[in-house]
Design a protein around this motif. Sequence first.
Motif, PDB file in Angstrom:
ATOM      1  N   TYR A  80     -34.344  14.779 -62.092  1.00  0.00           N
ATOM      2  CA  TYR A  80     -35.451  15.493 -61.116  1.00  0.00           C
ATOM      3  C   TYR A  80     -35.717  16.726 -62.559  1.00  0.00           C
ATOM      4  O   TYR A  80     -34.992  17.254 -63.795  1.00  0.00           O
ATOM      5  CB  TYR A  80     -35.381  15.975 -60.037  1.00  0.00           C
ATOM      6  CG  TYR A  80     -35.052  15.376 -59.072  1.00  0.00           C
ATOM      7  CD1 TYR A  80     -35.941  14.725 -58.997  1.00  0.00           C
ATOM      8  CD2 TYR A  80     -34.052  15.129 -58.676  1.00  0.00           C
ATOM      9  CE1 TYR A  80     -35.725  13.352 -57.487  1.00  0.00           C
ATOM     10  CE2 TYR A  80     -32.945  14.193 -58.111  1.00  0.00           C
ATOM     11  CZ  TYR A  80     -34.573  13.013 -57.410  1.00  0.00           C
ATOM     12  OH  TYR A  80     -34.261  12.651 -56.271  1.00  0.00           O
ATOM     13  N   GLU A  81     -37.135  16.819 -62.693  1.00  0.00           N
ATOM     14  CA  GLU A  81     -37.253  18.007 -63.692  1.00  0.00           C
ATOM     15  C   GLU A  81     -36.406  19.386 -63.652  1.00  0.00           C
ATOM     16  O   GLU A  81     -35.712  20.293 -64.258  1.00  0.00           O
ATOM     17  CB  GLU A  81     -39.113  18.462 -63.663  1.00  0.00           C
ATOM     18  CG  GLU A  81     -40.028  17.723 -64.066  1.00  0.00           C
ATOM     19  CD  GLU A  81     -39.692  17.216 -65.778  1.00  0.00           C
ATOM     20  OE1 GLU A  81     -39.235  18.446 -66.739  1.00  0.00           O
ATOM     21  OE2 GLU A  81     -39.595  16.873 -65.981  1.00  0.00           O
ATOM     22  N   GLU A  82     -36.470  19.555 -62.271  1.00  0.00           N
ATOM     23  CA  GLU A  82     -35.028  20.670 -62.149  1.00  0.00           C
ATOM     24  C   GLU A  82     -34.032  21.311 -62.034  1.00  0.00           C
ATOM     25  O   GLU A  82     -33.517  21.826 -62.284  1.00  0.00           O
ATOM     26  CB  GLU A  82     -35.313  21.299 -60.520  1.00  0.00           C
ATOM     27  CG  GLU A  82     -36.736  21.891 -59.814  1.00  0.00           C
ATOM     28  CD  GLU A  82     -37.727  20.111 -60.041  1.00  0.00           C
ATOM     29  OE1 GLU A  82     -38.985  20.656 -59.914  1.00  0.00           O
ATOM     30  OE2 GLU A  82     -37.579  20.144 -59.690  1.00  0.00           O
ATOM     31  N   LEU A  83     -33.107  19.533 -62.574  1.00  0.00           N
ATOM     32  CA  LEU A  83     -32.080  19.512 -63.469  1.00  0.00           C
ATOM     33  C   LEU A  83     -32.120  19.173 -64.706  1.00  0.00           C
ATOM     34  O   LEU A  83     -30.864  18.998 -65.198  1.00  0.00           O
ATOM     35  CB  LEU A  83     -31.385  18.158 -62.493  1.00  0.00           C
ATOM     36  CG  LEU A  83     -31.330  18.889 -60.749  1.00  0.00           C
ATOM     37  CD1 LEU A  83     -30.584  17.165 -60.249  1.00  0.00           C
ATOM     38  CD2 LEU A  83     -30.754  19.754 -60.540  1.00  0.00           C
ATOM     39  N   ILE A  84     -33.067  19.517 -65.154  1.00  0.00           N
ATOM     40  CA  ILE A  84     -33.033  19.013 -66.381  1.00  0.00           C
ATOM     41  C   ILE A  84     -32.561  20.374 -67.366  1.00  0.00           C
ATOM     42  O   ILE A  84     -33.078  21.980 -67.383  1.00  0.00           O
ATOM     43  CB  ILE A  84     -33.925  19.347 -67.213  1.00  0.00           C
ATOM     44  CG1 ILE A  84     -34.512  17.588 -66.918  1.00  0.00           C
ATOM     45  CG2 ILE A  84     -34.468  18.641 -68.670  1.00  0.00           C
ATOM     46  CD1 ILE A  84     -35.914  16.760 -67.626  1.00  0.00           C
ATOM     47  N   ASN A  85     -31.262  20.351 -68.434  1.00  0.00           N
ATOM     48  CA  ASN A  85     -31.042  21.473 -68.923  1.00  0.00           C
ATOM     49  C   ASN A  85     -30.934  21.654 -70.706  1.00  0.00           C
ATOM     50  O   ASN A  85     -31.024  20.295 -70.901  1.00  0.00           O
ATOM     51  CB  ASN A  85     -29.418  22.059 -68.519  1.00  0.00           C
ATOM     52  CG  ASN A  85     -28.842  22.663 -69.189  1.00  0.00           C
ATOM     53  OD1 ASN A  85     -29.299  23.635 -70.097  1.00  0.00           O
ATOM     54  ND2 ASN A  85     -27.458  23.448 -69.212  1.00  0.00           N
ATOM     55  N   PHE A 114     -34.609   9.111 -71.922  1.00  0.00           N
ATOM     56  CA  PHE A 114     -34.071  10.562 -73.851  1.00  0.00           C
ATOM     57  C   PHE A 114     -34.626  11.580 -72.864  1.00  0.00           C
ATOM     58  O   PHE A 114     -34.027  12.128 -73.142  1.00  0.00           O
ATOM     59  CB  PHE A 114     -34.687  10.141 -74.371  1.00  0.00           C
ATOM     60  CG  PHE A 114     -34.726   8.529 -74.894  1.00  0.00           C
ATOM     61  CD1 PHE A 114     -33.516   8.017 -74.329  1.00  0.00           C
ATOM     62  CD2 PHE A 114     -36.297   8.061 -75.214  1.00  0.00           C
ATOM     63  CE1 PHE A 114     -33.103   6.214 -75.209  1.00  0.00           C
ATOM     64  CE2 PHE A 114     -35.677   6.215 -75.466  1.00  0.00           C
ATOM     65  CZ  PHE A 114     -34.196   5.781 -75.625  1.00  0.00           C
ATOM     66  N   ARG A 115     -35.320  11.820 -71.576  1.00  0.00           N
ATOM     67  CA  ARG A 115     -36.022  13.801 -71.453  1.00  0.00           C
ATOM     68  C   ARG A 115     -34.821  14.029 -70.758  1.00  0.00           C
ATOM     69  O   ARG A 115     -33.692  14.917 -70.556  1.00  0.00           O
ATOM     70  CB  ARG A 115     -37.289  13.337 -70.556  1.00  0.00           C
ATOM     71  CG  ARG A 115     -37.575  15.004 -70.371  1.00  0.00           C
ATOM     72  CD  ARG A 115     -38.915  14.616 -69.774  1.00  0.00           C
ATOM     73  NE  ARG A 115     -39.584  16.049 -69.160  1.00  0.00           N
ATOM     74  CZ  ARG A 115     -40.105  17.065 -69.993  1.00  0.00           C
ATOM     75  NH1 ARG A 115     -39.938  16.669 -71.175  1.00  0.00           N
ATOM     76  NH2 ARG A 115     -40.278  18.008 -68.876  1.00  0.00           N
ATOM     77  N   CYS A 116     -34.230  13.407 -69.800  1.00  0.00           N
ATOM     78  CA  CYS A 116     -33.427  14.311 -67.654  1.00  0.00           C
ATOM     79  C   CYS A 116     -32.222  13.444 -68.652  1.00  0.00           C
ATOM     80  O   CYS A 116     -31.581  14.425 -67.934  1.00  0.00           O
ATOM     81  CB  CYS A 116     -34.195  13.782 -66.851  1.00  0.00           C
ATOM     82  SG  CYS A 116     -33.351  11.563 -66.335  1.00  0.00           S
ATOM     83  N   GLN A 117     -31.708  12.537 -69.424  1.00  0.00           N
ATOM     84  CA  GLN A 117     -30.750  12.316 -69.277  1.00  0.00           C
ATOM     85  C   GLN A 117     -29.572  11.966 -68.022  1.00  0.00           C
ATOM     86  O   GLN A 117     -28.497  12.539 -67.485  1.00  0.00           O
ATOM     87  CB  GLN A 117     -29.723  13.451 -69.360  1.00  0.00           C
ATOM     88  CG  GLN A 117     -30.062  13.897 -71.563  1.00  0.00           C
ATOM     89  CD  GLN A 117     -29.589  12.607 -72.794  1.00  0.00           C
ATOM     90  OE1 GLN A 117     -28.337  12.030 -72.500  1.00  0.00           O
ATOM     91  NE2 GLN A 117     -30.545  12.040 -73.149  1.00  0.00           N
ATOM     92  N   GLY A 118     -30.323  11.517 -67.048  1.00  0.00           N
ATOM     93  CA  GLY A 118     -29.967  10.557 -65.745  1.00  0.00           C
ATOM     94  C   GLY A 118     -29.855  12.100 -65.060  1.00  0.00           C
ATOM     95  O   GLY A 118     -29.599  11.511 -63.144  1.00  0.00           O
ATOM     96  N   ALA A 119     -30.451  13.061 -65.081  1.00  0.00           N
ATOM     97  CA  ALA A 119     -30.808  13.715 -63.740  1.00  0.00           C
ATOM     98  C   ALA A 119     -31.752  13.483 -62.498  1.00  0.00           C
ATOM     99  O   ALA A 119     -31.710  14.120 -61.618  1.00  0.00           O
ATOM    100  CB  ALA A 119     -31.093  14.939 -64.400  1.00  0.00           C
TER     101      ALA A 119
END
Length: 259
Positions: free
Chosen positions: A254-259, A247-252
């Motif tokens: 990594y923190e740096e790829l979270i939009n 739910f947080r990163c939507q499959g990304a």
Amino acid sequence: MTYKEQLESSNWKRKRQEILVRDGHKCQHCSNKKLLEEMDDGLFRRDLFPNDKCGIDTYNFGENEFNRTGIDFRYTDLIKENVVLYSIKVPNWKTIIVGVRNFNEMENRVFLFYENKRNLLKKDPEIYNLENVANYVTLDLKIEEEKRQAFIKLKKTNDPLEFDWKLMLGLHIHHKYYVEGLKAWEYPNDALVALCHYCHEELHRNEKVPLHGKDYKFLGYYYSNCLRCNGKGYLSRYHYHRNGICFRCQGAKYEELIN
């Protein structure tokens, strides 16, 4: 385009399906053995109703002989007579089918043996007639139960490594490395591998994914794992909702790829 958008694109879905077909819808670390531990399996019987493609009957190889199951209409073409179905319990359904594989050689023999017994029963005029319906039904159900018990015995001796899978929902496609600027589907196939969520989680727990520059020069392990899913991109306990995507990163991942 965000990483979430990449994973939802038709380009990634086509690439994902290509890898799943190449890997035989099988986790390349455990051959789906870890997934099978949480599933029940049964033999496909028939459509529950002629026009109801979400309801099918299965003979269960567990404690319950009969179950109402659901399957996404997109996969009904995979449900033929000589296949084994794997299902899990999910909210709002009794069970839902998540895996389909072909019979192995011994299962085919058992199936044909008992189907032949049923056909011989129908050809016996002393049993298969209007005056003897109750007796015929009793004998037919007895044969079905014998067949069910035979499949239960086979289940204990089957080797999952030899299973020929047609479908296994929820498998993940793991990137062995990342390259700056490349979209999710632009990697060569040998950089991608199908894993179950258990093996995927274990891999991310024990290994770091390398990051390369556009010139493929190794840059290190730059990205920090998502604080919620620890870099897996999914939460296995929510596998029934969008394959458990975090739910947080939507499959990304990594923190740096979270939009």
